[in-house]
Enzyme design. Structure first.
Site, PDB file in Angstrom:
ATOM      1  N   SER A  39       0.677  -1.201  -0.079  1.00 29.70           N
ATOM      2  CA  SER A  39       0.004   0.070  -0.083  1.00 29.70           C
ATOM      3  C   SER A  39       0.725   1.133   0.006  1.00 29.70           C
ATOM      4  CB  SER A  39      -1.014  -0.016   1.110  1.00 29.70           C
ATOM      5  OG  SER A  39      -0.138  -0.224   2.346  1.00 29.70           O
ATOM      6  N   ASP A 339      -3.209   7.811   8.549  1.00 29.57           N
ATOM      7  CA  ASP A 339      -4.618   6.843   9.055  1.00 29.57           C
ATOM      8  C   ASP A 339      -4.083   6.010  10.147  1.00 29.57           C
ATOM      9  OD1 ASP A 339      -3.238   4.873   7.469  1.00 29.57           O
ATOM     10  OD2 ASP A 339      -4.836   4.799   6.099  1.00 29.57           O
ATOM     11  N   HIS A 342      -0.567   4.191   7.143  1.00 30.51           N
ATOM     12  CA  HIS A 342      -0.079   4.740   5.924  1.00 30.51           C
ATOM     13  C   HIS A 342       0.479   6.360   6.614  1.00 30.51           C
ATOM     14  CE1 HIS A 342      -2.938   1.718   5.042  1.00 30.51           C
ATOM     15  NE2 HIS A 342      -1.661   1.318   4.171  1.00 30.51           N
TER      16      HIS A 342
END
Length: 376
Positions: A39, A339, A342
């Site tokens: 990610s 978050d 991340h």
């Protein structure tokens, strides 16, 4: 040598590296980028419905609010390291592989949020599939092989001309991967040593497979200081902290992982003397940001910008970023964490500058650029 002694960068040096542009090689040595990872590199191969179940609102605002002003299925408020890399090379943002309608002439991004270095079958065998993404690094290799098949490239040995055309002007960027492997086995009977051995071997074999295809210019990122991520701090006792206030056991785990990975990369260099393989030291780059945060504009190192509940971390696993109960801060550029897992665009930008222009790549990224230019 102690972990802290590996960080030799001063605040003044970092600030100079982030602002100094004179003397850089011309920014057009590569015509395309092939990117891989999780990610931290994924530019849209997953969405809310297909990404990691722990962060299932990536298709909603406020994801994407800072630069794109709408969600792009990037796990951040804006651009990622790979986006800044592309911009620095005067290339467009990389389209995700699963976007079949995209223009792929300037490169493709194969990274998948939640992806593991170890094959998915390993997690199935150990009953660890509750929160795992089925795609692994091997999935990304299969996707890439399909791309190469369409270009008539089988391997540098079998189809040297066709593969030379593919890789001659291509930068191969292997983003950080392996953090999910450790996260998915947290609390299980699978040891960290087992994950480290398997994950590093998988990344090494992946890089070797790309080299055998004909890759000549490659960057391999190590793991960041994962103990500085909000989720790790939220789940760990206050007694488990290191000298920069992060989770000591988790940071040490990533450090050992990277040490083994660097050894394997050096072995790959010996086996492939005509290729340039750069190691991007995410661990020490991240650590340098933490230790020099105010000078770099960061005022919140561990609290999330996008979350809920307030408290020391503004983080609640039951009300994560993008959900109806969450909200985002007004000044994400002052936050490191976006978050909980991340990072913010501001953090990714600083890290990318450290990779592209700073001392956190071995050999320096500028050396790779100059080598490419001298080769024509």
């Amino acid at each position: 040598m102690s972990i802290s002694s590996t960080v030799a960068t001063t605040t003044t040096t970092i600030l100079l590296l982030l602002t100094l542009t004179s003397g850089n090689p011309p920014p057009h040595p590569f015509h395309k980028i092939f990117a891989f990872g999780d990610s931290y590199t994924d530019t849209g191969n997953t969405a809310s419905a297909t990404g990691p179940s722990g962060f299932s609102h990536v298709s909603n605002l406020p994801y994407g609010r800072t630069f794109f002003h709408h969600p792009t299925n990037r796990y951040s408020d804006g651009r990622l390291v790979i986006d800044f890399v592309a911009q620095s090379l005067s290339l467009p943002f990389l389209p995700p592989y699963l976007n079949r309608k995209a223009d792929t002439s300037k490169g493709i991004n194969y990274a998948v949020a939640g992806s593991t270095a170890i094959r998915h079958a390993f997690f199935v065998k150990n009953n660890l599939t509750l929160n795992t993404t089925p795609q692994s690094l091997q999935t990304q290799l299969r996707w890439f092989n399909k791309t190469l098949e369409g270009l008539k490239c089988k391997s540098a040995m079998l189809t040297p001309v066709e593969c030379a055309v593919v890789f001659r002007d291509a930068l191969v960027w292997v983003g950080e991967i392996g953090a999910n492997d450790y996260a998915y086995t947290l609390g299980s009977t699978v040891s960290g040593e087992t994950i480290r051995r398997r994950a590093v071997r998988s990344v090494t074999e992946f890089a070797e497979a790309l080299l055998n295809k004909g890759a000549k210019y490659m960057v391999v990122q190590g793991l960041p200081t994962t103990g500085c991520l909000t989720l790790a701090m939220y789940l760990s006792p206050e007694s488990d902290r290191d000298d920069i206030g992060c989770v000591a056991t988790v940071n040490n785990q990533s450090y050992i992982h990277n040490t083994l990975l660097k050894t394997n990369i050096q072995n790959l260099r010996r086996k492939n003397p005509k290729a340039i393989i750069v190691y991007a030291d995410y661990w020490n780059a991240y650590r340098s940001v933490i230790t020099n945060a105010p000078k770099l504009g960061f005022h919140e190192l561990y609290k999330v910008c996008c979350g809920s509940s307030g408290g020391p971390y503004n983080f609640d696993l039951t009300a994560i970023c993008g959900s109806k109960s969450a909200s985002s801060c007004q000044n994400p550029s002052e936050y490191v964490n976006w978050d909980g897992v991340h990072l913010t665009e501001a953090m990714y930008k600083v890290v990318s500058e450290m990779f592209l222009n700073g001392p956190f790549t071995q050999p320096p990224f500028k050396y790779l650029l100059r080598s490419k230019q001298s080769s024509g």
